[in-house]
Scaffold this active site. Structure first.
Site, mmCIF file in Angstrom:
data_model
loop_
_atom_site.group_PDB
_atom_site.id
_atom_site.type_symbol
_atom_site.label_atom_id
_atom_site.label_comp_id
_atom_site.label_asym_id
_atom_site.label_seq_id
_atom_site.Cartn_x
_atom_site.Cartn_y
_atom_site.Cartn_z
ATOM 1 N N PRO A 1 90.278 27.062 47.914
ATOM 2 C CA PRO A 1 90.921 27.204 46.619
ATOM 3 C C PRO A 1 92.014 26.192 46.324
ATOM 4 C CG PRO A 1 91.506 29.010 48.087
ATOM 5 C CD PRO A 1 90.381 28.276 48.725
ATOM 6 N N ASN A 2 91.989 25.736 45.093
ATOM 7 C CA ASN A 2 92.994 24.844 44.501
ATOM 8 C C ASN A 2 92.876 23.394 44.943
ATOM 9 O OD1 ASN A 2 94.436 26.853 42.915
ATOM 10 N ND2 ASN A 2 95.051 27.707 44.885
ATOM 11 N N ARG B 1 99.138 18.115 40.896
ATOM 12 C CA ARG B 1 100.488 18.611 41.206
ATOM 13 C C ARG B 1 100.764 18.410 42.689
ATOM 14 N NH1 ARG B 1 102.363 21.215 36.776
ATOM 15 N NH2 ARG B 1 100.785 22.164 35.472
ATOM 16 N N TYR C 1 100.358 16.771 48.960
ATOM 17 C CA TYR C 1 98.906 16.568 49.048
ATOM 18 C C TYR C 1 98.439 15.186 48.591
ATOM 19 C CZ TYR C 1 99.146 21.622 49.614
ATOM 20 O OH TYR C 1 99.448 22.887 50.058
ATOM 21 N N ASN D 1 88.070 22.898 55.104
ATOM 22 C CA ASN D 1 89.477 23.084 54.750
ATOM 23 C C ASN D 1 89.519 24.352 53.903
ATOM 24 O OD1 ASN D 1 92.039 23.155 53.778
ATOM 25 N ND2 ASN D 1 92.140 20.994 53.190
ATOM 26 N N ALA E 1 94.283 27.989 51.223
ATOM 27 C CA ALA E 1 95.114 29.182 51.449
ATOM 28 C C ALA E 1 94.372 30.269 52.231
ATOM 29 C CB ALA E 1 95.605 29.734 50.116
ATOM 30 N N GLU F 1 88.192 22.260 61.592
ATOM 31 C CA GLU F 1 89.146 22.624 60.538
ATOM 32 C C GLU F 1 89.974 21.393 60.155
ATOM 33 O OE1 GLU F 1 92.164 25.146 62.193
ATOM 34 O OE2 GLU F 1 92.792 25.903 60.232
ATOM 35 N N HIS G 1 93.225 20.073 57.511
ATOM 36 C CA HIS G 1 94.265 20.292 56.498
ATOM 37 C C HIS G 1 94.883 18.964 56.137
ATOM 38 C CE1 HIS G 1 93.926 24.552 56.856
ATOM 39 N NE2 HIS G 1 93.923 24.416 58.174
ATOM 40 N N ARG H 1 105.235 23.395 58.102
ATOM 41 C CA ARG H 1 105.544 24.013 56.810
ATOM 42 C C ARG H 1 105.966 25.480 57.021
ATOM 43 N NH1 ARG H 1 100.975 22.627 52.641
ATOM 44 N NH2 ARG H 1 102.573 23.472 51.231
HETATM 45 O O1 CA2 Z 1 97.119 21.075 53.802
HETATM 46 C C1 CA2 Z 1 96.049 21.594 53.417
HETATM 47 O O2 CA2 Z 1 94.998 20.975 53.318
HETATM 48 C C2 CA2 Z 1 96.046 23.063 53.004
HETATM 49 O O3 CA2 Z 1 94.823 23.639 53.447
HETATM 50 C C3 CA2 Z 1 96.122 23.076 51.497
HETATM 51 C C4 CA2 Z 1 96.255 24.469 50.911
HETATM 52 C C5 CA2 Z 1 97.370 25.262 51.590
HETATM 53 O O4 CA2 Z 1 97.371 26.596 51.126
HETATM 54 C C6 CA2 Z 1 97.211 25.258 53.095
HETATM 55 O O5 CA2 Z 1 98.307 25.955 53.656
HETATM 56 C C7 CA2 Z 1 97.184 23.846 53.629
HETATM 57 C C8 CA2 Z 1 96.574 24.388 49.416
HETATM 58 C C9 CA2 Z 1 95.614 23.575 48.616
HETATM 59 C C10 CA2 Z 1 96.145 23.479 47.247
HETATM 60 O O6 CA2 Z 1 96.068 22.165 46.834
HETATM 61 C C11 CA2 Z 1 96.802 21.819 45.738
HETATM 62 C C12 CA2 Z 1 96.567 20.571 45.257
HETATM 63 C C13 CA2 Z 1 97.269 20.131 44.161
HETATM 64 C C14 CA2 Z 1 98.208 20.940 43.558
HETATM 65 C C15 CA2 Z 1 98.433 22.189 44.067
HETATM 66 C C16 CA2 Z 1 97.726 22.643 45.164
#
Ligand code: CA2
Length: 144
Positions: free
Chosen positions: A9-10, A17, A22, A73, A76, A97, A99, A106
């Protein structure tokens, strides 16, 4: 070798953002990067992104008999999903996996990874390059 590359997700919001965490590149750029790495390694890849836990579970289940390994990946869902952990265990394919960020540096809640418990390796904090490391790891250890 056939790999399923799953993003949770996301991640479709990449580049829109939180560039400090990221990066500035889009999800389309990530897909292009992964396809390029796969081509260079002679890997056939299926890429899939979903914001829905059940979709990711369905895709993992569908990999049984169709893929030789999984790069995931779970975003969340990494930190919450026993369903994704169970699906990875059920198919018993080698999974790595990834990230983008260094989750260990974090918030505390990002330190637990359920999916990681069913993965043979984790790459975190390398940005897009983590996907390259994951694909090359699977090719090196499980390639055919
Ligand atoms: O670091 C990573 O790849 C994560 O899997 C990314 C997840 C986060 O919940 C994990 O703890 C670590 C979040 C992905 C959301 O990506 C966004 C991208 C742009 C703007 C907002 C969120």
């Amino acid at each position: 070798m056939k790999l399923l590359v799953l993003n949770g997700p996301n991640l479709n919001m990449l580049g829109i953002r939180e560039p400090g965490i990221y990066g500035t590149e889009s999800y389309a750029a990530l897909e292009a990067f992964v396809r390029d790495v796969c081509a260079k390694n002679g890997v056939e890849a299926e890429l899939y992104q979903s914001n829905h836990e059940g979709d990711l579970v369905d895709k993992i289940q569908a990999a049984l008999g169709t893929a030789d390994g999984i790069v995931i990946n779970p975003a969340a869902y990494t930190h919450t999903s026993v369903a994704i952990l169970d699906a990875l265990k059920a198919v018993a394919l080698p999974a790595v996996e990834v990230h983008l960020s260094d989750v260990s540096a974090r918030e505390e809640f990002r330190h637990i990874s359920y999916a990681g418990m069913a993965c043979v390796k984790t790459f975190a904090g390398y940005g897009f390059d983590g996907y390259r490391l994951a694909i090359e790891y699977l090719v090196e250890h499980y390639g055919k």
